[in-house]
Scaffold this motif. Structure first.
Motif: not given
Length: 231
Positions: A8-20
């Motif tokens: 996941l290459i994404e700078d929004d930590p919340e989006i990363v958390r959800i996708l993970q």
């Protein structure tokens, strides 16, 4: 298809958390990068099965990241972005993206699209069964066998040992450093270089006992390689 690695290459930590959370609940492993440089370094070192890539990234945008990935690999890439214009989608697809999801998105849809892309990719590549000399690895059946001339012998491997063997079998004769093997194959609670050494030592012993001695070897000061000794 379980246990595949999603970057996941994404700078929004919340989006990363959800996708993970959604990817891992569906049986995937994940690793995240908050900027392009880290994402490209992870891609080069870990060789993920799929990349989920944001377009708006610090210092270097997702289009440039996608172009850099396409210069060296055909890794499936899903672009995830707030840009909904048709021209943006066409630009991403022209550069080699496999799919395009607009924010706000349903994470279940992202995971479903990832599975569909990987199924198509597997259909073309047929990597379920890998053979290296006398060793055969069937990823779908989760079985590794060694043919020593007197018939195939099934290796009694732990889950981590099978992960290590399968990961290295993707690139026969390539040297994998310990850090990569930790990130790609070990459970979170075992993330130590010396733990890799222990697992690999057990794996080498089992291969040798089955008649495949020398197939898995150490490279001093670097890591390990899986391949025929004469190659």
């Amino acid at each position: 298809m379980d246990n595949q690695l999603v970057l996941l290459i994404e700078d929004d930590p919340e989006i990363v958390r959800i996708l993970q959370a959604y990817f891992e609940r569906d049986g995937f492993r994940t690793i995240a990068a908050g900027d392009a440089e880290t994402g490209l370094a992870h891609h080069q070192r870990l060789r993920p099965d799929l990349v989920v890539l944001d377009i708006k990234l610090p210092r270097m945008d997702g289009y440039d990241v996608l172009a850099a990935i396409r210069r060296v690999a055909d890794t499936p890439v899903i672009m995830v972005t707030a840009l909904a214009e048709d021209l943006d989608k066409l630009q991403a697809l022209r550069l080699g993206a496999d799919d395009y999801v607009v924010k706000p998105f349903n994470p279940l849809e992202v995971v479903a699209r990832a599975r569909a892309i990987l199924r198509r990719s597997l259909g073309h590549q047929n990597p379920a069964v890998t053979r290296i000399g006398p060793l055969t690895i069937d990823a779908d059946a989760h079985i590794a066998t060694v043919d020593s001339g007197a018939g195939a012998q099934v290796l009694a491997l732990t889950r981590t040992e099978f992960r290590l063997l399968s990961h290295m079998a993707r690139a026969p004769n390539r040297v994998f450093d310990r850090g990569e093997l930790v990130d790609a194959c070990l459970p979170e609670g075992e993330a130590l270089d010396r733990t890799v050494d222990s697992h690999v030592s057990n794996l080498r012993r089992k291969l040798a006992k089955a008649g495949a001695e020398g197939l898995l070897s150490g490279v001093r000061g670097v890591g390990y390689r899986l391949g025929l000794p004469h190659e």
